[in-house]
Scaffold this motif. Structure first.
Motif, PDB file in Angstrom:
ATOM      1  N   LEU A 113     -10.683  -0.574  -7.749  1.00  0.00           N
ATOM      2  CA  LEU A 113     -10.082   0.706  -8.143  1.00  0.00           C
ATOM      3  C   LEU A 113      -8.806   0.531  -8.964  1.00  0.00           C
ATOM      4  O   LEU A 113      -8.215   1.512  -9.414  1.00  0.00           O
ATOM      5  N   THR A 129       0.807  -1.219   0.000  1.00  0.00           N
ATOM      6  CA  THR A 129       0.000   0.000   0.000  1.00  0.00           C
ATOM      7  C   THR A 129       0.839   1.268   0.000  1.00  0.00           C
ATOM      8  O   THR A 129       0.352   2.335  -0.375  1.00  0.00           O
ATOM      9  N   GLU A 142      -4.210   8.488  -2.375  1.00  0.00           N
ATOM     10  CA  GLU A 142      -4.791   7.451  -1.525  1.00  0.00           C
ATOM     11  C   GLU A 142      -3.995   7.184  -0.240  1.00  0.00           C
ATOM     12  O   GLU A 142      -4.436   6.423   0.606  1.00  0.00           O
ATOM     13  N   GLN A 143      -2.840   7.795  -0.074  1.00  0.00           N
ATOM     14  CA  GLN A 143      -2.008   7.478   1.081  1.00  0.00           C
ATOM     15  C   GLN A 143      -2.665   7.845   2.412  1.00  0.00           C
ATOM     16  O   GLN A 143      -2.403   7.205   3.418  1.00  0.00           O
ATOM     17  N   TYR A 165      -5.883  -0.825  -7.931  1.00  0.00           N
ATOM     18  CA  TYR A 165      -4.642  -0.670  -7.177  1.00  0.00           C
ATOM     19  C   TYR A 165      -3.908  -1.993  -6.977  1.00  0.00           C
ATOM     20  O   TYR A 165      -2.709  -1.995  -6.703  1.00  0.00           O
ATOM     21  N   TYR A 208     -12.220  -3.071  -2.587  1.00  0.00           N
ATOM     22  CA  TYR A 208     -12.101  -1.701  -3.095  1.00  0.00           C
ATOM     23  C   TYR A 208     -10.796  -1.533  -3.866  1.00  0.00           C
ATOM     24  O   TYR A 208     -10.765  -0.958  -4.950  1.00  0.00           O
ATOM     25  N   CYS A 209      -9.703  -1.998  -3.279  1.00  0.00           N
ATOM     26  CA  CYS A 209      -8.386  -1.853  -3.921  1.00  0.00           C
ATOM     27  C   CYS A 209      -8.370  -2.524  -5.292  1.00  0.00           C
ATOM     28  O   CYS A 209      -7.824  -1.973  -6.254  1.00  0.00           O
ATOM     29  N   PHE A 213       0.683   2.732  -3.386  1.00  0.00           N
ATOM     30  CA  PHE A 213      -0.581   3.250  -3.918  1.00  0.00           C
ATOM     31  C   PHE A 213      -0.391   4.714  -4.319  1.00  0.00           C
ATOM     32  O   PHE A 213       0.530   5.388  -3.836  1.00  0.00           O
ATOM     33  N   ALA A 231      -6.003   7.984   2.685  1.00  0.00           N
ATOM     34  CA  ALA A 231      -7.380   7.505   2.573  1.00  0.00           C
ATOM     35  C   ALA A 231      -7.366   5.976   2.637  1.00  0.00           C
ATOM     36  O   ALA A 231      -7.104   5.413   3.704  1.00  0.00           O
ATOM     37  N   ILE A 232      -7.605   5.347   1.520  1.00  0.00           N
ATOM     38  CA  ILE A 232      -7.746   3.883   1.525  1.00  0.00           C
ATOM     39  C   ILE A 232      -6.464   3.166   1.957  1.00  0.00           C
ATOM     40  O   ILE A 232      -6.521   2.177   2.679  1.00  0.00           O
ATOM     41  N   TRP A 255     -12.124  -3.882   2.185  1.00  0.00           N
ATOM     42  CA  TRP A 255     -11.140  -2.903   1.717  1.00  0.00           C
ATOM     43  C   TRP A 255     -10.310  -3.426   0.552  1.00  0.00           C
ATOM     44  O   TRP A 255     -10.018  -2.674  -0.380  1.00  0.00           O
TER      45      TRP A 255
END
Length: 122
Positions: free
Chosen positions: A91, A27, A34-35, A93, A87-88, A30, A37-38, A84
């Motif tokens: 999106l 992460t 997004e650092q 990621y 989501y990644c 990312f 946030a998600i 989560w």
């Protein structure tokens, strides 16, 4: 490397810690937006699984009920991680193979946590 003691002997902790480290490292790559946030949320949730196992383990000396409570919190964080990481993936990621591997590991961790919870009840 020293031999594991206490909570470190629990396979569920070992596996949760291993995947948490992997998630943390990935992460960090990312997008910058997004650092905070998600990416931050997923790092905190993955670490929460580990931390709650450890805290519950420490409190079991005085209260099995407290141990059970922290295992339930860890279980909630483990299930939260499945959302989560979805989501990644959605999106873009992480790749589908990464999402599936993490999803399957968190599903296994949730089963292990539920099994541990069931054993504590006895």
């Amino acid at each position: 490397m020293s031999q594991p003691i206490g909570f470190e002997k629990l396979e569920v902790f070992q596996r949760a810690y291993k995947i948490s480290l992997e998630i943390h490292k990935i992460t960090l790559k990312f997008p910058a937006i997004e650092q905070y946030a998600i990416a931050d949320q997923i790092r905190r949730a993955s670490k929460s699984v580990c931390a709650n196992i450890v805290e519950g383990f420490a409190k079991q000396v005085h209260s099995k009920a407290e141990f059970k409570r922290f295992i339930i919190i860890a279980l909630g964080s483990s299930d939260e991680m499945r959302m989560w990481i979805r989501y990644c993936f959605d999106l873009g990621y992480i790749e589908e193979t990464q999402w599936q591997a993490w999803r399957d590991e968190y599903f296994a961790l949730s089963k292990m946590l539920y099994g541990l919870y069931s054993k504590i009840k006895k």
